[in-house]
Design a protein around this motif. Structure first.
Motif, PDB file in Angstrom:
ATOM      1  N   ASP A 542      12.660   1.167  78.752  1.00 34.89           N
ATOM      2  CA  ASP A 542      11.846   0.187  79.249  1.00 34.89           C
ATOM      3  C   ASP A 542      11.784   0.279  80.187  1.00 34.89           C
ATOM      4  OD1 ASP A 542      11.155   0.620  76.587  1.00 34.89           O
ATOM      5  OD2 ASP A 542      12.086  -0.605  75.245  1.00 34.89           O
ATOM      6  N   LYS A 543      12.439  -0.087  81.037  1.00 36.13           N
ATOM      7  CA  LYS A 543      12.347  -1.135  82.157  1.00 36.13           C
ATOM      8  C   LYS A 543      11.414  -0.572  82.588  1.00 36.13           C
ATOM      9  CE  LYS A 543      17.627  -1.036  83.351  1.00 36.13           C
ATOM     10  NZ  LYS A 543      18.177  -0.677  84.338  1.00 36.13           N
ATOM     11  N   GLU A 544      10.807  -1.575  83.259  1.00 32.41           N
ATOM     12  CA  GLU A 544       9.822  -0.906  84.593  1.00 32.41           C
ATOM     13  C   GLU A 544       9.632   0.214  85.557  1.00 32.41           C
ATOM     14  OE1 GLU A 544      10.076  -4.548  83.875  1.00 32.41           O
ATOM     15  OE2 GLU A 544       8.378  -5.086  82.720  1.00 32.41           O
ATOM     16  N   THR A 545      10.468   0.048  85.939  1.00 32.31           N
ATOM     17  CA  THR A 545      10.997   0.415  87.156  1.00 32.31           C
ATOM     18  C   THR A 545      11.309   2.030  86.713  1.00 32.31           C
ATOM     19  OG1 THR A 545      13.112  -0.325  87.096  1.00 32.31           O
ATOM     20  CG2 THR A 545      11.589  -1.321  88.170  1.00 32.31           C
ATOM     21  N   GLN A 546      11.916   2.340  85.967  1.00 29.56           N
ATOM     22  CA  GLN A 546      11.918   3.609  85.257  1.00 29.56           C
ATOM     23  C   GLN A 546      12.815   3.966  86.045  1.00 29.56           C
ATOM     24  OE1 GLN A 546      11.494   5.987  82.534  1.00 29.56           O
ATOM     25  NE2 GLN A 546      10.943   3.601  82.047  1.00 29.56           N
ATOM     26  N   SER A 547      14.004   3.255  86.431  1.00 26.18           N
ATOM     27  CA  SER A 547      15.624   3.153  87.578  1.00 26.18           C
ATOM     28  C   SER A 547      16.313   4.587  86.917  1.00 26.18           C
ATOM     29  CB  SER A 547      15.793   2.379  87.947  1.00 26.18           C
ATOM     30  OG  SER A 547      16.122   1.566  87.743  1.00 26.18           O
ATOM     31  N   GLU A 548      16.394   4.792  85.566  1.00 32.33           N
ATOM     32  CA  GLU A 548      17.826   4.849  84.706  1.00 32.33           C
ATOM     33  C   GLU A 548      16.526   6.156  83.940  1.00 32.33           C
ATOM     34  OE1 GLU A 548      20.075   1.949  83.852  1.00 32.33           O
ATOM     35  OE2 GLU A 548      21.816   2.975  85.710  1.00 32.33           O
ATOM     36  N   THR A 549      16.046   7.027  83.964  1.00 29.18           N
ATOM     37  CA  THR A 549      15.399   8.198  83.642  1.00 29.18           C
ATOM     38  C   THR A 549      16.037   8.935  82.270  1.00 29.18           C
ATOM     39  OG1 THR A 549      14.801   9.924  85.015  1.00 29.18           O
ATOM     40  CG2 THR A 549      13.567   8.575  85.357  1.00 29.18           C
ATOM     41  N   GLU A 550      15.576   8.733  81.479  1.00 33.85           N
ATOM     42  CA  GLU A 550      16.298   9.602  79.679  1.00 33.85           C
ATOM     43  C   GLU A 550      17.899   9.936  80.279  1.00 33.85           C
ATOM     44  OE1 GLU A 550      14.310  13.700  79.127  1.00 33.85           O
ATOM     45  OE2 GLU A 550      13.445  13.017  80.685  1.00 33.85           O
ATOM     46  N   VAL A 551      18.356   7.974  80.004  1.00 36.33           N
ATOM     47  CA  VAL A 551      19.788   7.446  79.856  1.00 36.33           C
ATOM     48  C   VAL A 551      19.782   8.323  78.460  1.00 36.33           C
ATOM     49  CG1 VAL A 551      21.386   5.958  79.711  1.00 36.33           C
ATOM     50  CG2 VAL A 551      19.488   5.835  81.098  1.00 36.33           C
ATOM     51  N   THR A 552      20.332   9.425  78.003  1.00 37.75           N
ATOM     52  CA  THR A 552      21.369  10.183  76.517  1.00 37.75           C
ATOM     53  C   THR A 552      22.614   9.908  76.425  1.00 37.75           C
ATOM     54  OG1 THR A 552      20.751  12.468  76.843  1.00 37.75           O
ATOM     55  CG2 THR A 552      18.669  10.877  76.109  1.00 37.75           C
ATOM     56  N   HIS A 553      23.392   9.647  77.318  1.00 37.84           N
ATOM     57  CA  HIS A 553      24.902   9.618  77.310  1.00 37.84           C
ATOM     58  C   HIS A 553      24.940   8.396  77.774  1.00 37.84           C
ATOM     59  CE1 HIS A 553      24.200  12.025  80.630  1.00 37.84           C
ATOM     60  NE2 HIS A 553      25.941  12.169  81.318  1.00 37.84           N
ATOM     61  N   PHE A 554      26.854   8.684  78.111  1.00 40.80           N
ATOM     62  CA  PHE A 554      27.648   7.027  78.304  1.00 40.80           C
ATOM     63  C   PHE A 554      29.148   7.873  78.391  1.00 40.80           C
ATOM     64  CE2 PHE A 554      28.421   7.106  73.704  1.00 40.80           C
ATOM     65  CZ  PHE A 554      29.801   6.331  73.650  1.00 40.80           C
ATOM     66  N   GLY A 555      29.692   6.996  79.672  1.00 41.11           N
ATOM     67  CA  GLY A 555      31.110   6.826  79.709  1.00 41.11           C
ATOM     68  C   GLY A 555      31.484   6.070  79.654  1.00 41.11           C
ATOM     69  N   ILE A 556      32.993   6.227  79.342  1.00 41.13           N
ATOM     70  CA  ILE A 556      33.677   4.275  79.616  1.00 41.13           C
ATOM     71  C   ILE A 556      34.807   4.095  80.371  1.00 41.13           C
ATOM     72  CG2 ILE A 556      35.705   3.256  77.524  1.00 41.13           C
ATOM     73  CD1 ILE A 556      35.074   5.689  75.663  1.00 41.13           C
ATOM     74  N   LYS A 557      33.888   3.093  81.113  1.00 38.62           N
ATOM     75  CA  LYS A 557      34.463   1.934  81.843  1.00 38.62           C
ATOM     76  C   LYS A 557      35.559   0.840  81.265  1.00 38.62           C
ATOM     77  CE  LYS A 557      34.181  -0.859  85.324  1.00 38.62           C
ATOM     78  NZ  LYS A 557      32.694  -1.423  86.078  1.00 38.62           N
ATOM     79  N   GLU A 558      37.032   1.767  81.542  1.00 45.20           N
ATOM     80  CA  GLU A 558      37.815   0.631  80.969  1.00 45.20           C
ATOM     81  C   GLU A 558      38.097  -0.625  81.790  1.00 45.20           C
ATOM     82  OE1 GLU A 558      40.910   1.830  78.179  1.00 45.20           O
ATOM     83  OE2 GLU A 558      41.072   3.055  79.774  1.00 45.20           O
TER      84      GLU A 558
END
Length: 663
Positions: A542-558
């Motif tokens: 939903d970011k207007e800028t679409q700076s991170e497009t189609e985010v569908t996965h993640f990593g874990i930051k300890e």
């Protein structure tokens, strides 16, 4: 138009039978042999651990390997060596087996009871398989020979009968008596328990006395092993550890389903030394999921629809015979299947989606208002019509995000648009590729408020991607799409309108998200996590800028709160139930097993959140937030978390993300 609704009704009914339990024990005529069948040693004297997610076809495959299917009445001719391997399928009755615990008795007390019950059940399967073989088209075993069988050793195990039929009936009687005693507990001390040697005796004696079974190896396939209690798993592990012809033990489990490797002795099961692992998900993907699932779908349709069967002009009955694999790998066969399925589930291109925005008034108005708002915020004298070009619709839609980026001057964006119109090098289509990299994110943002009117989730390729390489999910999507058909939507052929496909995908996803709470024992936590994760992906989108497009996965930051064993257990359960898929991380992380991987949300949940189903960009989530997500759900996405993850507000973007290609 079809003359009646009977055909479409039959198709709908056929698609509802998408679980092996709906088909019965004999699945010979229904089964589509996986394309890896001849490459993987599924029938071997080495025990096999068959693992795969829900819907990967474990149960269907085991039922196909069992004697019910291999000696099916539908098989009019059987090979001479058909009885060399006889499969015995046993699916544990979870509810019944779980009462074999506690109630004033220890696991040590229950162990011989379960062992006895297992020997009875498998003894029944051994004799039942021989009886069915003798009555099948297999010529080497004559049913008359069964009347001459005498199990003299059965007397030593307390049996009153020694004939084949007599022992078979007495085993059935003992099973019923054992069922009653286990239910009531009383009488367990006096229960005459059969040792495993009884099972071995039946096998050896039958092989010696019945012509045609001299070379037979009985392969036991135990389904849903992960649902057994720990002490029950140890008993099965012992059988696996000591497997040798003519009795081999194999198991089928979900991913991460083998929590117990101990046997009844000090030995443990060891991979490679004691059993071979076959990962069904990996093998299906490797051999071509799209081809495989198209065959399954078309086989179901052709059986229910004479129209489809006539159009196919190929023999889908060949799918049940491993001898026909070479034919099924031919380019002509695969192309023919693909063309028919794509005709039933027509897809769409980026241009089709752009046309949808321009030709749907509410979407077009949203596009216009977004561009106008951005120009006002940027204090630009340019007008919305300067960026909305009928002949360059995809670029126009992408402008609805580019104009929000503070590092991009509206005048420069307009200049690049002019270059596009003039057909000279420009950032919309050159290596910067604004158009391709940002289009889907911009499209989804525009349609969010009226998502039901979209056609985004349509097309065979899209349904295949949404299914996450899961056959059952694909059939669920197909069933939902066909359920929306009525007389007014039928033409000369079955064609599912793209808008209906989209609605069907949304309906299916909604139901599958609801289902998560039933994934024992962590269903509630898994449901919380999926809803929180989907919300994060929505906020990114939903970011207007679409700076991170189609985010569908993640990593874990300890962070200051590293992952615990409890967290690790949660992620293993998420993998086990197919909620998340673990992939190798691009970074070296801590020794905590869960943090070594990145995780992809199962794409079948994407329509529920109206997010992309493709593997696009990745974000990092701190371990403390991860923990709160599965404990609290969406409530874990606090203002502080949003700020830390940059999930709200304008954001400069100087690096253009690469976006996955449209499937």
């Amino acid at each position: 138009m079809h003359d009646s609704t009977s055909e479409i009704s039959q198709v709908k009914h056929s698609l509802t039978k998408n679980r092996s339990e709906h088909l019965g024990k004999d699945v010979w005529s229904d089964f589509v042999i996986p394309r890896f069948f001849n490459r993987v040693p599924l029938i071997s004297t080495m025990p096999i651990r068959l693992e795969g997610g829900r819907g990967s076809g474990k149960t269907m495959l085991l039922r196909y390997l069992s004697y019910h299917s291999q000696f099916s009445g539908d098989r009019k001719k059987l090979p001479e060596n058909a009885a060399d391997s006889v499969g015995l399928y046993w699916k544990a009755d979870t509810q019944f087996l779980r009462i074999m615990q506690k109630r004033s008795l220890s696991d040590e007390d229950w162990s011989p009871v379960f062992d006895h019950y297992l020997n009875l059940r498998l003894g029944l399967e051994v004799l039942s398989s021989i009886k069915l073989i003798a009555n099948s088209a297999y010529e080497a075993v004559d049913k008359v020979s069964l009347t001459n069988v005498i199990f003299e050793g059965a007397l030593d195990f307390g049996f009153e009968n020694t004939s084949f039929e007599g022992v078979l009936k007495e085993i059935g009687s003992r099973i019923r008596k054992t069922d009653t005693i286990i239910q009531n507990v009383s009488g367990i001390d006096t229960l005459e328990k059969l040792p495993v040697s009884f099972l071995h005796y039946l096998v050896e004696s039958a092989k010696e006395q019945i012509p045609g079974l001299e070379q037979t190896v009985f392969s036991v396939y135990i389904d849903e092993y992960e649902n057994l209690l720990n002490y029950q798993q140890r008993i099965i592990n012992t059988r696996i550890k000591h497997s040798e012809p003519p009795l081999i033990f194999n198991i089928a489990i979900k991913l991460n389903g083998m929590s117990e490797t101990q046997t009844l002795s000090d030995e443990r099961l060891e991979n490679k030394a004691d059993y071979a692992i076959v990962n069904l998900d990996a093998e299906i993907e490797r051999s071509g999921f799209d081809d495989f699932v198209s065959e399954i779908f078309l086989k179901k349709l052709s059986e229910a629809s004479p129209t489809i069967a006539k159009e196919l002009k190929i023999d889908l009955n060949a799918c049940s015979n491993p001898d026909n694999l070479e034919y099924r790998f031919s380019a002509e066969y695969r192309r023919h299947c693909r063309e028919i399925v794509e005709g039933i589930f027509p897809g769409r291109s980026h241009q089709d989606l752009a046309d949808e925005i321009f030709e749907t008034s509410r979407y077009y108005n949203k596009l216009t208002s977004e561009i106008e708002r951005a120009l006002i915020m940027r204090h630009s004298s340019l007008k919305a019509e300067d960026f909305i070009l009928q002949n360059y619709r995809k670029a126009s839609i992408v402008c609805s995000s580019l104009l929000y980026r503070r590092n991009l001057d509206p005048e420069k964006i307009k200049a690049e648009l002019d270059k596009l119109v003039s057909n000279i090098d420009n950032k919309f289509t050159n290596k910067t590729d604004w158009e391709h990299n940002n289009f889907i994110g911009c499209y989804l943002r525009i349609i969010r408020s009226h998502k039901a009117g979209s056609t985004f989730y349509s097309g065979f390729d899209v349904y295949s991607a949404l299914s996450g390489k899961n056959v059952r999910h694909f059939l669920e999507l197909s069933k939902s799409a066909f359920s929306l058909l009525d007389d007014s939507t039928l033409t000369e052929k079955f064609i599912i309108d793209r808008a209906l496909q989209h609605i069907a995908a949304k309906n299916t996803s909604d139901e599958l998200v609801k289902e998560i709470t039933r994934f024992t024992p962590l269903g509630s936590q898994l449901s919380n996590f999926v809803k929180a994760l989907g919300r994060i992906f929505q906020l990114c989108q939903d970011k207007e800028t679409q700076s991170e497009t189609e985010v569908t996965h993640f990593g874990i930051k300890e962070d200051d709160s590293p992952l615990t064993e409890e967290d690790d257990k949660f992620f293993k359960e998420a993998e086990k139930w197919g909620v998340l898929q673990a992939i190798e991380s691009t970074k070296n992380k801590s020794s905590a097993s869960a943090a070594i991987y990145d995780y992809v949300l199962n794409p079948v949940y994407s329509p529920f959140f109206l997010i992309s189903y493709r593997k696009g960009r990745k974000i990092e989530i701190e371990s403390s937030t991860i923990r709160q997500m599965y404990l609290l759900g969406e409530a874990a996405i606090t203002k502080e978390v949003r700020k830390k993850m940059r999930l709200s507000g304008l954001e400069d973007s100087t690096v253009q993300p690469k976006q996955a290609t449209l499937l």
